[in-house]
Each structure stands twice: as structure tokens, then as C-alpha cells.
Scaffold this active site. Structure first.
Site, PDB file in Angstrom:
ATOM      1  N   SER A   1      22.672  -7.347  -5.362  1.00 20.95           N
ATOM      2  CA  SER A   1      21.811  -8.426  -5.995  1.00 20.95           C
ATOM      3  C   SER A   1      22.674  -9.382  -6.814  1.00 20.95           C
ATOM      4  CB  SER A   1      20.943  -7.682  -7.056  1.00 20.95           C
ATOM      5  OG  SER A   1      20.243  -6.626  -6.484  1.00 20.95           O
TER       6      SER A   1
ATOM      7  N   HIS B   1      30.693 -13.152  -5.029  1.00 14.51           N
ATOM      8  CA  HIS B   1      30.827 -12.237  -5.824  1.00 14.51           C
ATOM      9  C   HIS B   1      31.761 -12.567  -7.003  1.00 14.51           C
ATOM     10  CE1 HIS B   1      30.087 -10.225  -2.157  1.00 14.51           C
ATOM     11  NE2 HIS B   1      28.892  -9.792  -2.839  1.00 14.51           N
TER      12      HIS B   1
ATOM     13  N   ASP C   1       5.319 -51.421 -42.837  1.00 10.10           N
ATOM     14  CA  ASP C   1       5.934 -51.092 -41.249  1.00 10.10           C
ATOM     15  C   ASP C   1       5.933 -52.365 -41.030  1.00 10.10           C
ATOM     16  OD1 ASP C   1       6.016 -49.561 -38.628  1.00 10.10           O
ATOM     17  OD2 ASP C   1       4.686 -51.177 -38.119  1.00 10.10           O
ATOM     18  N   PRO C   2       7.363 -52.647 -40.250  1.00 12.11           N
ATOM     19  CA  PRO C   2       8.003 -54.120 -39.791  1.00 12.11           C
ATOM     20  C   PRO C   2       7.239 -54.541 -38.665  1.00 12.11           C
ATOM     21  CG  PRO C   2       9.458 -52.141 -39.297  1.00 12.11           C
ATOM     22  CD  PRO C   2       8.540 -51.578 -40.069  1.00 12.11           C
TER      23      PRO C   2
END
Length: 581
Positions: A59, A223, A560-561
Site C-alpha cells: 500500500s 518505496h 469611505d474614499p
């Protein structure tokens, strides 16, 4: 002190069984053999009078081999522990299960590792004693070693090709000896080589070898065995060229003879941890390198087929192919891990499409002037002048809530419009002008602001046709542009964005459609006042959209700009129109 790498598992002891269970539970055509780590086709009755195929190994190489069980490929796959050969008892159990299902014979497809050869060999001998017609094919496709040891070349990802060819023949009812003969011949024209940028680690263990950052290992095994050469990581093109040069080096006893005119099937195999982006780059580089040598790439598969746990690396497998090989390769299979591969040759296929012809950009066209041209030019000049004057003010507001460039982006748009006005006539049709402005801000302003303004102007342009668009048309245009910004930007009034200034003004401008003659300027003055009030109100709002939404609310004490920029633009429009009276 080294620490074992983390794994997303429940336990070291149970991870293999749980992984097999997960595979089978998610694949309707598979089942597990009770008491063994064996994945079976769930339709074993269909094996009657046909050759059955069995493969397997340790596996940690998923999806190999269980993912390749299905009609047209393996009949069963037997798994060992991580990187450990499966036990002979489970291999024998799988063989007998296939035999009892009525298979005419069983072919074992075995990778060339000592443990696999011994355990599969023992099970084969035991099966013969039970009267099973069994044969074995050993896959040894590794091209790493110039002078292989007595153990021979290792079995690598080329094993998957043998599964496919043998599986197609078995599905067609070919006898065992014919299948063995065909795949044995195919093995003579097959080679594989891997390269890794990192080691892997078996669950519960330290990495299999040390590889310093920036180094790569050429010719390693699946492996985690070290390779034959270590060097610095270079570009994907150079790495692929190095791999193919090594694989085809005639001075090596393990080389794959590959010459101009040969036709090959190619597998670019992810060893575990390369990103899809990297895999696609390597795939393209492999095709280009082979074609530059005159090799025809008939089929290409790219993805994870035989991995080494989490190893960051890739292997290349080439298999020479004639028309019969391609026919078998293209045959249908129900194996869940086999990719949906095109049956069209990779080489020689056109892979680009021509884009549709683009009309001239609105900002590049020459337009006819009209009665409104001079007025609209004056308004534009006033807006640009105002934005340039407010550049630093807007930047300062943006530094508290963003990256401090709101003024710069609006100034970029203003300068782009000024440059355009120097070389072009302002069209008499307001809709045409709005499209020009949309193109300019999209190209020159950039960022989300450029996209939002371009959306507004593009949507508004559709309501301003003809040379004499009236005030009602302007009201509809502003409303349409505002709705487009809301629809695609995802923000609403109250979210502390430019919409807090624009939406109240747009709502007020709707009165242009019903106000009496001579009342238009009063409506515009009211709209500008609404925009200014809306912009000022943002200092008390929590940001719910845009970059400011990521800033702590207590740090957002200024307006807020973006909203202030909208209020300034509308104010400049009003001031310019009033000066023209």
C-alpha cells in the site's frame, strides 16, 4: 530531534484497511474479500470462461492497485501493508476466488521486487496444486540504473499499462498464453524514470531519506529508495529533458531505444504531492521534448496512478505502440482510477482556437460631434480636474481602510480621459461617450474600482442612444449603472462603499422623469447633496464589502474614499453644468 510527519489517518495500524474500505465503499463496481486485503470486481460472474487478472503490492501507491480493478482491467488486487509485499495467503485466496468464479485462467501481473516475486510466486505454485491455470508476467520497466544488479530493473508505473493491455484482451476473451505473449512484447518497448523534490514517510516513521531544499533525486524507487543522481532543481523543461536523456541513453543497459518516427503512449505520473498546475507544466514539457525528437505522442495520461505516499515528484513512462496496442489501450474500462483519455493522437492535433474578431475599441473610434459634444467635454474636463485635485485627500482616506491608492487610481482614470480628449472628438451620442469612458477606465484605472466604474458606464450606455437623449434617459442610465454595480459587486447601501453615495443620488435622479420643465437643476442639486450626505455617513458604518471589510471597525473612523470620490464626481458635474447656464 526529528519529528514524524503528520498524516491525516486514524491510526498507523488501521490506515491500510480503512483506505481499502473507503475505496470500495465509494466505488459501486468493487467489493472486499472478507478476511483479506483483496479488492474484487463485484461482478465476478462476468469472468466465466475468461482470463482473470490479479495484481497488487504494498500500500502507499494509491490508486494502484485497487483503483484499477474493473471490467477491462484487473479482476482483483491484493494489498500489503505500506510498502510491504502482500502475504501469500491473501494472494492465494484471491486466485482461488477468481478461479471459483469460472475464470479460464489467472494471470498474475507482478512488479519486479524480491518480496513481490517471492510471495506471488509461492501463491502461484500453491494455486497450481489446486488445479488453477495460472501464469505470471514480471514488470521491470525502470530506466534508472545503467548497470542493473542481479535483481534487475524495478517495476514501476509501466505496470499500469500492462494492466490495461492485458485487461482489454481478457475482456475480449483472448486465451492466457496470447495475453502473456502480447504484454511480454509490450514490456520490451517500455521504460519509466522518476524524479523527486522531497522524500516520503511511511505512517509512523521518519522520512525515507534526506533531501536538502532545492535538490532533486533522479531515478528513485516508489518505496522511497534514493535514486542514482542528485542535483539542483532547475526548470520543468530542463528536468524533463534530463529525464528523457537518461531514459534513452544508449550507453545504459536499462535504456529505452527511442528514435525519430517512433509512436509512444506516455504517462506523466504524480508521485504524490505535485500540484495539478505543476503536473500540467511537466506534461506540456514532456510532449514538447518528445516531439522535438521526432517522436509521435499517440496518447497521453497525466495524473496520480502509482504514487509514493506524499512524495513531491513525478515519473515518466513511455510505451512504444502500434495500432493494435492503441486499440487495446483505448478499450473501455470501468476501473475507477483509469482516466477519461481521448482516443485522438496528441501529436499532429491542432490545440488552439482563433478568438472571434474584435471590433475596434470604442475609445479608438472616430465619432461625429453633436449638439451635446461641447457640453459633455466641459463636464468631463471638470470631473478630471476635480479627481486630480483630490488625489492626495482620497489616498489619505484609503490608508485607513485599504492600501492607500484610491486617489491614485482615480487620478489614473482622469489622466487617461484627459489624454483621450486631446486626440478625439467627443461623440454627440451620450451612449457612445459612456462606452468610450468604460473602455478607458477598464484599461487604465485597473483594480476593482476600474471594474466597477466600467460596469456602471457599460450598463448605463444602453439607455443613452441617439444624439438628443433627454433627462429621463440620464435618469434611467444612472439607475441601470448603479444596479449593475450592486448585482456584480455584491454590495448594497449601508455596506460602507461607493454605493452609499451613488444609490441615494441615483434614486433622487429618478425624479428627472416626472419633474416639470425647468426643474432639472434642482433635482441634480438635490442628488449631489444626497451623495455628499451618503458619503459622509460612511464614517459611522461598519464595512461589509470590499477590502475595508477586513479591517477592525474601531479603526474605520473616516468616510469611505470610494464614496467620497463618487460625491466629488457628481459635485463636479453639477458645478460644470451650472457654469454653462
Amino acid at each position: 530531534m526529528e519529528v514524524e510527519p503528520l498524516k491525516l489517518i486514524n491510526s498507523v495500524d488501521s490506515c491500510v484497511d480503512e483506505a481499502l474500505c473507503g475505496l470500495v465503499r465509494s466505488s459501486g463496481g468493487l467489493s472486499l474479500l472478507k478476511g483479506h486485503r483483496v479488492v474484487l470486481r463485484s461482478d465476478l460472474d462476468n469472468l466465466r470462461a475468461k482470463v482473470a487478472l490479479l495484481s497488487g503490492g504494498g500500500s502507499g501507491h494509491e490508486p494502484a492497485h485497487g483503483g484499477f480493478v474493473g471490467a477491462g482491467m484487473l479482476s482483483a488486487a491484493v494489498a500489503g501493508g505500506v510498502f510491504a509485499s502482500p502475504p501469500p495467503a491473501s494472494i492465494l485466496a484471491a486466485i482461488l476466488c477468481l478461479h471459483n468464479a469460472g475464470a479460464s485462467g489467472v494471470l498474475l501481473i507482478v512488479k519486479n521486487y524480491t518480496g513481490d516475486r517471492l510471495n506471488f510466486g509461492l501463491a502461484a505454485e500453491q494455486a497450481r496444486n489446486h488445479g488453477v491455470n495460472v501464469d505470471t508476467v514480471i514488470v521491470a520497466d525502470d530506466c534508472a540504473f545503467e548497470r542493473p544488479s542481479k535483481a534487475g530493473r524495478r517495476g514501476l508505473c509501466g505496470t499500469i499499462f500492462i494492466h490495461k493491455l492485458a485487461g482489454a484482451m481478457a475482456e475480449e476473451g483472448c486465451p492466457l498464453d496470447q495475453i502473456v505473449s502480447t504484454v511480454t512484447q509490450a514490456l520490451k518497448g517500455m521504460g519509466t524514470l522518476g524524479v523527486s523534490l522531497s522524500p516520503c514517510s511511511v505512517p509512523g516513521c521518519l522520512p525515507s531519506f534526506d533531501l536538502p531544499p532545492g535538490d532533486m533525486e533522479l531515478g528513485l524507487g516508489i518505496h522511497g529508495e534514493p535514486g542514482v543522481k542528485r542535483s539542483k532543481v532547475t526548470s520543468a523543461d530542463d528536468v524533463v529533458m534530463t529525464m528523457i536523456n537518461h531514459m534513452t541513453n544508449p550507453d545504459s543497459q536499462s535504456h529505452l531505444p527511442l528514435k525519430s518516427g517512433d509512436t509512444v503512449v506516455v504517462c506523466v505520473n504524480n508521485l504524490g504531492a505535485l500540484s495539478c498546475l505543476e503536473m500540467n507544466v511537466v506534461t506540456g514539457a514532456t510532449i514538447n521534448c518528445l516531439e522535438s525528437r521526432g517522436v509521435v505522442v499517440a496518447r497521453m495520461m497525466s495524473g496520480s496512478f502509482m504514487t509514493s505516499l506524499e512524495m513531491a515528484g513525478v515519473s515518466l513512462t513511455f510505451m512504444k505502440a502500434d495500432q493494435e496496442t492503441l486499440r487495446l489501450f483505448d478499450a473501455q474500462t470501468s476501473a475507477p482510477a483509469w482516466p477519461n483519455i481521448s482516443c485522438m493522437s496528441v501529436s499532429g492535433r491542432g490545440y488552439t482556437s482563433q478568438p472571434p474578431p474584435l471590433s475596434t475599441r470604442p475609445q479608438d473610434e472616430q465619432h461625429l460631434e453633436g449638439p451635446l459634444s461641447a457640453l459633455m467635454q466641459k463636464v468631463l474636463e471638470a470631473v478630471c480636474s476635480t479627481l486630480l485635485q483630490k488625489q492626495e485627500e482620497l489616498n489619505a482616506l484609503d490608508r485607513a481602510a485599504g492600501d492607500g491608492d484610491c486617489g491614485n487610481t482615480h487620478a489614473q482614470a482622469a489622466r487617461a480621459i484627459q489624454d483621450w480628449l486631446q486626440d478625439h472628438l467627443v461623440p454627440g451620442c451620450p451612449g457612445q461617450l459612456l462606452l468610450v469612458l468604460a473602455g478607458l477606465v477598464q484599461e487604465k484605472m485597473g483594480g476593482s474600482s476600474g471594474a466597477l466604474y466600467s460596469l456602471f458606464l457599460t450598463a448605463a450606455a444602453g439607455h443613452m442612444t441617439g444624439n438628443q437623449s433627454g433627462t429621463a434617459g440620464w435618469a434611467d442610465a444612472v439607475h441601470a449603472g448603479t444596479q449593475a454595480m450592486r448585482r456584480y459587486g455584491g454590495a448594497d447601501p449601508g455596506d460602507r462603499t461607493m454605493l452609499d453615495a451613488l444609490c441615494p443620488a441615483a434614486d433622487e435622479l429618478r425624479r428627472l422623469k416626472t419633474c416639470p420643465s425647468g426643474g432639472h437643476m434642482a433635482v441634480l442639486q438635490a442628488a449631489v447633496q444626497k451623495a455628499a450626505s451618503g458619503a459622509e455617513s460612511t464614517r459611522n458604518l461598519a464595512a461589509k464589502a470590499g477590502r475595508a471589510s477586513y479591517i477592525a471597525a474601531e479603526r474605520l473612523t473616516l468616510p469611505d474614499p470610494g464614496a467620497m470620490a463618487v460625491a466629488a464626481i457628481l459635485g463636479a458635474v453639477l458645478e460644470s453644468l451650472e457654469s454653462q447656464k
